[in-house]
Scaffold this motif. Structure first.
Motif, PDB file in Angstrom:
ATOM      1  N   ASN A 236      14.689   4.134 -35.003  1.00  0.00           N
ATOM      2  CA  ASN A 236      14.069   3.513 -33.834  1.00  0.00           C
ATOM      3  C   ASN A 236      13.878   2.017 -34.016  1.00  0.00           C
ATOM      4  O   ASN A 236      14.066   1.226 -33.085  1.00  0.00           O
ATOM      5  CB  ASN A 236      12.718   4.175 -33.537  1.00  0.00           C
ATOM      6  CG  ASN A 236      12.864   5.566 -32.968  1.00  0.00           C
ATOM      7  OD1 ASN A 236      13.827   5.861 -32.270  1.00  0.00           O
ATOM      8  ND2 ASN A 236      11.921   6.441 -33.271  1.00  0.00           N
ATOM      9  N   LYS A 237      13.484   1.600 -35.215  1.00  0.00           N
ATOM     10  CA  LYS A 237      13.232   0.177 -35.446  1.00  0.00           C
ATOM     11  C   LYS A 237      14.497  -0.646 -35.266  1.00  0.00           C
ATOM     12  O   LYS A 237      14.434  -1.820 -34.892  1.00  0.00           O
ATOM     13  CB  LYS A 237      12.630  -0.050 -36.837  1.00  0.00           C
ATOM     14  CG  LYS A 237      13.498   0.390 -37.989  1.00  0.00           C
ATOM     15  CD  LYS A 237      12.907  -0.057 -39.330  1.00  0.00           C
ATOM     16  CE  LYS A 237      11.581   0.592 -39.622  1.00  0.00           C
ATOM     17  NZ  LYS A 237      11.735   2.025 -39.992  1.00  0.00           N
ATOM     18  N   LEU A 238      15.672  -0.044 -35.482  1.00  0.00           N
ATOM     19  CA  LEU A 238      16.924  -0.772 -35.292  1.00  0.00           C
ATOM     20  C   LEU A 238      17.151  -1.066 -33.812  1.00  0.00           C
ATOM     21  O   LEU A 238      17.659  -2.124 -33.454  1.00  0.00           O
ATOM     22  CB  LEU A 238      18.101   0.025 -35.850  1.00  0.00           C
ATOM     23  CG  LEU A 238      18.397  -0.100 -37.343  1.00  0.00           C
ATOM     24  CD1 LEU A 238      17.264   0.479 -38.184  1.00  0.00           C
ATOM     25  CD2 LEU A 238      19.696   0.603 -37.693  1.00  0.00           C
ATOM     26  N   ILE A 239      16.793  -0.113 -32.954  1.00  0.00           N
ATOM     27  CA  ILE A 239      16.957  -0.307 -31.507  1.00  0.00           C
ATOM     28  C   ILE A 239      16.137  -1.515 -31.055  1.00  0.00           C
ATOM     29  O   ILE A 239      16.637  -2.402 -30.348  1.00  0.00           O
ATOM     30  CB  ILE A 239      16.533   0.962 -30.750  1.00  0.00           C
ATOM     31  CG1 ILE A 239      17.459   2.125 -31.107  1.00  0.00           C
ATOM     32  CG2 ILE A 239      16.534   0.721 -29.238  1.00  0.00           C
ATOM     33  CD1 ILE A 239      17.018   3.466 -30.525  1.00  0.00           C
ATOM     34  N   TYR A 240      14.873  -1.550 -31.461  1.00  0.00           N
ATOM     35  CA  TYR A 240      14.015  -2.672 -31.055  1.00  0.00           C
ATOM     36  C   TYR A 240      14.477  -3.983 -31.692  1.00  0.00           C
ATOM     37  O   TYR A 240      14.420  -5.043 -31.055  1.00  0.00           O
ATOM     38  CB  TYR A 240      12.572  -2.372 -31.447  1.00  0.00           C
ATOM     39  CG  TYR A 240      11.914  -1.317 -30.588  1.00  0.00           C
ATOM     40  CD1 TYR A 240      11.358  -1.642 -29.354  1.00  0.00           C
ATOM     41  CD2 TYR A 240      11.856   0.010 -31.010  1.00  0.00           C
ATOM     42  CE1 TYR A 240      10.757  -0.673 -28.561  1.00  0.00           C
ATOM     43  CE2 TYR A 240      11.254   0.990 -30.222  1.00  0.00           C
ATOM     44  CZ  TYR A 240      10.710   0.647 -29.005  1.00  0.00           C
ATOM     45  OH  TYR A 240      10.119   1.602 -28.206  1.00  0.00           O
ATOM     46  N   ALA A 241      14.935  -3.930 -32.943  1.00  0.00           N
ATOM     47  CA  ALA A 241      15.344  -5.155 -33.626  1.00  0.00           C
ATOM     48  C   ALA A 241      16.570  -5.798 -32.984  1.00  0.00           C
ATOM     49  O   ALA A 241      16.756  -7.011 -33.075  1.00  0.00           O
ATOM     50  CB  ALA A 241      15.624  -4.866 -35.101  1.00  0.00           C
ATOM     51  N   LEU A 253       2.695  12.182 -25.759  1.00  0.00           N
ATOM     52  CA  LEU A 253       1.511  11.567 -26.335  1.00  0.00           C
ATOM     53  C   LEU A 253       1.337  12.018 -27.781  1.00  0.00           C
ATOM     54  O   LEU A 253       1.273  13.221 -28.062  1.00  0.00           O
ATOM     55  CB  LEU A 253       0.273  11.948 -25.515  1.00  0.00           C
ATOM     56  CG  LEU A 253      -1.083  11.455 -26.043  1.00  0.00           C
ATOM     57  CD1 LEU A 253      -1.130   9.933 -26.073  1.00  0.00           C
ATOM     58  CD2 LEU A 253      -2.225  12.022 -25.207  1.00  0.00           C
ATOM     59  N   ASN A 254       1.326  11.047 -28.681  1.00  0.00           N
ATOM     60  CA  ASN A 254       1.063  11.309 -30.101  1.00  0.00           C
ATOM     61  C   ASN A 254       2.104  12.185 -30.783  1.00  0.00           C
ATOM     62  O   ASN A 254       1.823  12.784 -31.828  1.00  0.00           O
ATOM     63  CB  ASN A 254      -0.322  11.950 -30.286  1.00  0.00           C
ATOM     64  CG  ASN A 254      -1.442  11.006 -29.898  1.00  0.00           C
ATOM     65  OD1 ASN A 254      -1.344   9.798 -30.080  1.00  0.00           O
ATOM     66  ND2 ASN A 254      -2.506  11.560 -29.347  1.00  0.00           N
ATOM     67  N   LYS A 255       3.307  12.271 -30.235  1.00  0.00           N
ATOM     68  CA  LYS A 255       4.363  13.025 -30.904  1.00  0.00           C
ATOM     69  C   LYS A 255       5.715  12.574 -30.374  1.00  0.00           C
ATOM     70  O   LYS A 255       5.819  11.982 -29.302  1.00  0.00           O
ATOM     71  CB  LYS A 255       4.196  14.530 -30.681  1.00  0.00           C
ATOM     72  CG  LYS A 255       4.323  14.973 -29.224  1.00  0.00           C
ATOM     73  CD  LYS A 255       4.194  16.491 -29.101  1.00  0.00           C
ATOM     74  CE  LYS A 255       4.393  16.940 -27.646  1.00  0.00           C
ATOM     75  NZ  LYS A 255       4.293  18.416 -27.517  1.00  0.00           N
ATOM     76  N   TRP A 259       7.572   8.056 -28.929  1.00  0.00           N
ATOM     77  CA  TRP A 259       6.200   7.630 -29.209  1.00  0.00           C
ATOM     78  C   TRP A 259       6.121   6.918 -30.557  1.00  0.00           C
ATOM     79  O   TRP A 259       5.524   5.843 -30.666  1.00  0.00           O
ATOM     80  CB  TRP A 259       5.270   8.843 -29.189  1.00  0.00           C
ATOM     81  CG  TRP A 259       3.877   8.537 -29.682  1.00  0.00           C
ATOM     82  CD1 TRP A 259       3.404   8.693 -30.952  1.00  0.00           C
ATOM     83  CD2 TRP A 259       2.802   7.979 -28.923  1.00  0.00           C
ATOM     84  NE1 TRP A 259       2.095   8.286 -31.036  1.00  0.00           N
ATOM     85  CE2 TRP A 259       1.697   7.841 -29.808  1.00  0.00           C
ATOM     86  CE3 TRP A 259       2.664   7.593 -27.593  1.00  0.00           C
ATOM     87  CZ2 TRP A 259       0.468   7.331 -29.386  1.00  0.00           C
ATOM     88  CZ3 TRP A 259       1.435   7.084 -27.179  1.00  0.00           C
ATOM     89  CH2 TRP A 259       0.368   6.960 -28.059  1.00  0.00           C
ATOM     90  N   ALA A 260       6.747   7.489 -31.579  1.00  0.00           N
ATOM     91  CA  ALA A 260       6.689   6.891 -32.911  1.00  0.00           C
ATOM     92  C   ALA A 260       7.308   5.500 -32.927  1.00  0.00           C
ATOM     93  O   ALA A 260       6.758   4.557 -33.521  1.00  0.00           O
ATOM     94  CB  ALA A 260       7.392   7.800 -33.917  1.00  0.00           C
ATOM     95  N   GLY A 261       8.471   5.350 -32.272  1.00  0.00           N
ATOM     96  CA  GLY A 261       9.130   4.054 -32.258  1.00  0.00           C
ATOM     97  C   GLY A 261       8.350   3.005 -31.498  1.00  0.00           C
ATOM     98  O   GLY A 261       8.227   1.848 -31.936  1.00  0.00           O
TER      99      GLY A 261
END
Length: 465
Positions: A236-241, A253-255, A259-261
């Motif tokens: 997920n962090k690669l998508i945002y980066a 919500l909370n899962k 949500w985590a990304g």
């Protein structure tokens, strides 16, 4: 064109990749991302690089790495040369390329934003230059109803019409809808996959778009790897980066991965503004993201409206939620000419050096051990020198010549806000060196330091000089 496999990349693959064509099974001996990070840092400290582990006299170096990774394990991993040759042939037959952090072709946005946490190796298929175009990250749940699918398709179409790139994860539901909307409108898409890169790239509906440069698919995991929840979370962090802004269309919500990304981006990474859908059926997940700092998506109806979203950096007032509001009026979108081009980054002149002579962030660098002269002498004067009283132009010093090239490179980078550490990572220099050059450009009025989003950016007036 597929990049050739550099010696550094070959070494990194031997240390971290399964190398089992068509199966993607893992080996318990492979270095984990954390172990490779520690090894790369150790190599950098002793002024060596991964390719040196493959040299004829590598035994001494392997034993010098014993404090980080035991020598017998390194030797077993590095002895898989035959498996590597087989799998390279397998990938090449499917037009799959591989780059490592030691390669100049490695996506600069990942290197600058994630630094040592950037994946050691990226596998991909398609035009890798799309990865430098930024764009809108669109993410959401896999299981959604038809109205949300239609909504997301419309977002993808508008992004394509604006000449921007869609960045998404390729999962069914929201991800695939955003990508499909952009592709069908003639736009460009960067897909960051958590699994099955090889299988996805071979699909008939993707082949022409991969060949034509409309689509690029990448993954930090083996091209034949199957689905794994942990991998899906980590990518997920690669998508945002890779993006300039992000839109969460739906989230539990909370899962879940969405949500985590999104919460990681809001709470920790803060690479880009996070917008959440503000129309249609309300969502507990989106409301919770809003409470964490996400911004309501302003529902742009045309190209100019979408460009405003990118330019605002997530700080502009957003429209209040309006249940049932369509993304576009019935008459369709307004055709307009974009006044802001996608932020592309010209490669630094010194990136033409080989990976062996100029390793990247996370890899050892012979040059990074000692500061350059410019790091200690950064006078605030322009490299464009004026004639003196006698009408003679003073000679250009090596420092002036270097800074003239640096100025052009940095101004290309800073069409989007970047912090000094991100600039340092992009240029493979120390943070102190980056600060010295950035301050010099601030003093010259070429760039400015802004607070929201935090970072340095080119002054608008300097774009026309």
């Amino acid at each position: 064109m597929m990049p050739s496999l550099s010696p550094n990349t070959q070494a990194i693959l031997l240390l971290t990749a399964p190398l089992i064509a068509g199966k993607g099974a893992s080996s318990p001996e492979l270095l984990t991302p954390g172990e490779y990070k520690r090894l790369a840092r150790h190599l950098r400290e002793i002024q060596r690089q991964p390719a040196d582990l493959l040299s004829p006299d590598a035994n001494d170096l392997i034993h010098a790495c014993q404090p980080v990774i035991e020598a017998p394990r390194l030797q077993r991993l590095l002895g898989r040369g035959f498996l590597l040759s087989q799998v390279i042939e397998h990938w090449q037959a499917r037009a799959i390329w591989v780059v490592s952090r030691a390669d100049a072709e490695y996506p600069r946005r990942l290197k600058a934003r994630l630094r040592e946490d950037a994946p050691a190796v990226i596998y991909g298929c398609g035009d890798m230059t799309l990865l430098e175009t930024g764009g809108l990250a669109v993410v959401g749940s896999r299981h959604v109803d038809d109205p949300l699918i239609d909504y997301t398709l419309a977002v993808g179409r508008l992004v394509a019409q604006a000449g921007r790139t869609i960045v998404s994860g390729g999962a069914r539901g929201i991800d695939q809808s955003a990508m499909r909307g952009a592709l069908e409108a003639g736009g460009k898409v960067s897909g960051v996959l958590a699994d099955s890169l090889e299988k996805t790239a071979m699909k008939r509906e993707h082949r022409n778009r991969l060949i034509d440069g409309q689509l690029v698919l990448i993954s930090p995991y083996d091209p034949s790897a199957g689905f794994n929840v942990g991998n899906a979370m980590q990518r997920n962090k690669l998508i945002y980066a890779l993006a300039d802004a992000s839109l969460v269309v739906s989230s539990d919500l909370n899962k879940g991965g969405t949500w985590a990304g999104a919460t990681e981006q809001l709470d920790k990474l803060k690479f880009v503004p996070v917008y959440v859908r503000s129309t249609g059926t309300s969502s507990a997940g989106l409301d919770a993201l809003r409470a964490k700092g996400a911004v309501l998506w302003p529902n742009p109806h045309d190209i100019d409206g979408l460009q405003t979203v990118f330019n605002s950096g997530g700080s502009s007032p957003a429209q209040p939620p309006q249940p049932g509001l369509a993304l576009f009026p019935e008459s369709g979108t307004t055709e307009a000419t974009s006044t802001t081009q996608p932020a592309t980054e010209a490669p630094p002149a010194f990136e033409a050096q080989s990976a062996e002579s100029r390793p990247s962030v996370g890899e050892p660098s012979h040059e990074s051990a000692a500061p350059t002269p410019e790091a200690t002498t950064a006078p605030s004067r322009s490299p464009e020198l004026s004639p003196d009283a006698a009408g003679q132009t003073p000679p250009v010093t090596p420092s002036d010549a270097l800074f003239a090239a640096v100025r052009e490179v940095i101004t290309q980078l800073l069409h989007v806000p970047m912090k000094d550490a991100e600039v340092a990572a992009a240029l493979d220099i120390t943070t102190a060196q980056a600060k010295a050059w950035l301050q010099r450009l601030v003093d010259q009025g070429v760039i400015e330091k802004q607070k929201k989003p935090a970072g340095y950016i080119v002054k608008q007036s300097s774009l026309f000089e």
